[in-house]
Design an enzyme around this catalytic site. Structure first.
Site, short mmCIF file in Angstrom:
data_model
loop_
_atom_site.label_atom_id
_atom_site.label_comp_id
_atom_site.label_asym_id
_atom_site.label_seq_id
_atom_site.Cartn_x
_atom_site.Cartn_y
_atom_site.Cartn_z
CB SER A 333 -0.95 -0.04 1.21
OG SER A 333 -1.95 0.95 1.11
CG ASP A 390 -6.10 -3.45 -3.94
OD1 ASP A 390 -6.85 -2.57 -3.47
OD2 ASP A 390 -4.93 -3.63 -3.56
CG HIS A 451 -5.52 -2.55 0.00
ND1 HIS A 451 -4.69 -2.37 -1.10
CD2 HIS A 451 -5.00 -1.76 0.99
CE1 HIS A 451 -3.73 -1.52 -0.78
NE2 HIS A 451 -3.89 -1.14 0.47
#
Length: 519
Positions: A333, A390, A451
């Site tokens: 991320s 995602d 995610h």
């Protein structure tokens, strides 16, 4: 009369064996079932011995056991019921699009119980010495991704676990002092052949309005400007160095955790990179304002993330001068975005820089096409692991697919898009996985699950190829996935895992963190 009671319990094709040897059976006395009536105390001993023999030995299908079994234990009855229940679950009918679900489901209850009671297993690691540069991206992973090479799969999962260690270390003690420099932080590395040499911190250049403290005064570490975000580690085990073919330096970075980090994520305008060269292929390198801020800003008692990484890596290069080295930057991320900035910065930090590779999980776009060209020019190899569901991997910028972006790059429409304020472009080579391919996850798994880093590692571990179902011999444990994403795991597995875990706990067997995938 005794022989007549025995024969109905045997297969019909074996009855003639007893007819031929009936006389010998009648005259022999079994130590577990004597012909004379035993005392009550001896009966329990005989049955206990019989149970031990049945547990340790597998019945021979050719030579049947002539000893009569007059009693079935409770455990055997439970296992028999479990076999009937699981064999009746026709998983191929539930997931018609793949046969892997049936292959991965345990056919017997006792088999899953055995898996639950075992410690977590890892696939055996092969020697990478002869091809480590290829696995590290020297050829941009050509021919290794679809189908996914087993050695590369292990490497990707291994580097993902370094990022998990960064998450665990941060959440174990997220607060930082505002009056003194932080002490060295302990990190429980997944690979004991590595040793942490440096803690890394990211600092936000923005602050929250004063009214936030009045509305929510108990946010604590969520509002701190500087936070521990990762670490530098180096391999020190001689056998592991020999297996990998080099001494590996790892920089691992976690994802977004604090309010100010979230605020930086939303500072989407592109800004020029400091000390950037002339335009590359007609594009001036630009990156997202918030990512660059977290990378370059110094804290009150800590240096900036960029300064810490450069200083430590240069020290390690000098320390191990003469050895074959590699630099691997990995993140998830926000950490994946910062990993690209780290890789770009390291590529010019010294005259002789070891090969640099970035393994990013669920990373957003970081810069424009000029930044991507700069990464390629500096020979930084990037492997982006992307979940098809995602949404974070499609922002910031215009949410178009990577394939469409590549098609438009050399057209008039592409040139127009490149001149827009939010003209972002992805970097490197892509390994695309899909949550819907997993037989364990629900097809409509939510955004958080798609995610989630553990979900990413689960999908990579089960990925064979883009046109193949989830691999049947996946090794990764399901315990963490069920614990963190139980609402997104199919009830068939969550209910089964809960029931069997309770059963094992009643027997005194530990199942903490040891729930391997039923393979």
């Amino acid at each position: 009369m005794q022989a007549m009671q025995i024969s109905p319990t045997l297969p019909a094709q074996n009855l003639h064996l007893f007819e031929a040897k009936r006389a010998s059976f009648n005259c022999q006395q079994s130590p577990l079932n004597p012909t004379t009536k035993p005392r009550p105390s001896l009966t329990r001993v005989h049955l206990s011995n019989l149970e031990k023999i049945l547990q340790k030995q597998t019945p021979d299908p050719i030579k049947p056991d002539p000893q009569p079994v007059t009693k079935v234990s409770n455990n055997e009855s439970l296992e028999a019921k479990g076999r009937v229940l699981l064999e009746g679950l026709n998983l191929a009918r539930i997931w018609r699009e793949t046969k892997a679900a049936e292959e991965m489901s345990p056919r017997h209850l006792n088999r899953l119980q055995r898996l639950l009671s075992k410690t977590e297993e890892y696939s055996p690691r092969n020697s990478l010495a002869s091809r480590w540069r290829e696995y590290h991206g020297s050829r941009d992973w050509v021919g290794l991704l679809d189908p996914l090479h087993e050695n590369l799969r292990r490497e990707v999962v291994r580097y993902g676990e370094f990022v998990q260690a960064a998450y665990h270390a941060f959440h174990s003690d997220p607060a930082m002092s505002t009056v003194q420099a932080p002490l060295p932080r302990h990190v429980a590395l997944p690979d004991r052949s590595y040793k942490v040499t440096k803690s890394l911190y990211a600092t936000s250049s923005v602050g929250l309005p004063r009214w936030v403290d009045e509305v929510a005064p108990d946010l604590g570490w969520m509002t701190q400007r500087s936070s521990w975000i990762g670490y530098v580690a180096v391999c020190e085990d001689k056998r592991e160095i020999q297996r990998m073919g080099r001494r590996d330096i790892v920089i691992a970075l976690r994802g977004t955790a604090t309010c100010l980090e979230w605020a930086e994520n939303f500072r989407a305008p592109l800004v020029h990179m400091p000390e950037s060269d002339d335009p590359i292929d007609g594009q001036q390198p630009k990156v997202e304002c918030g990512f660059l801020s977290l990378y370059k800003t110094r804290g009150d008692h800590v240096p900036s993330l960029g300064e810490s990484v450069i200083e430590e890596v240069k020290r390690l290069i000098e320390l191990y001068e003469g050895e074959t080295l590699s630099i691997t930057v990995t993140g998830h991320s926000l950490g994946a975005a910062l990993a690209l900035l780290v890789g770009d910065d390291l590529s010019t930090c010294a005259s002789q820089v070891p090969p640099i590779a970035v393994f990013s999980f669920g990373g957003p776009r970081v810069g424009n096409r000029g930044f991507a060209n700069r990464i390629n020019k500096n020979n930084v190899k990037v492997l982006r692991i992307v979940n098809n569901q995602d949404v974070i991997t499609r922002v910031p910028g215009v949410p178009v697919s990577e394939g469409l972006d590549q098609k438009l790059c050399n057209t008039s429409i592409g040139e127009m898009l490149n001149n827009m304020p939010l003209a972002y472009s992805h970097v490197g080579t892509e390994l695309r996985v899909d949550s819907k391919m997993s037989p364990f996850l629900k097809p409509d798994a939510d955004v958080a699950c798609c995610h989630d880093l553990e979900a990413y590692l689960h999908l990579v571990d089960g990925f064979l190829a883009s046109n193949c179902p989830f691999r049947a011999n996946a090794k990764r444990s399901l315990a963490k996935l069920i614990h963190e994403q139980s609402s997104n795991v199919k009830k068939l597995y969550t209910n089964k895992a809960k029931a069997l875990t309770l059963n094992l706990e009643r027997k005194g067997l530990s199942t903490a963190g040891c729930l391997p995938s039923p393979t």
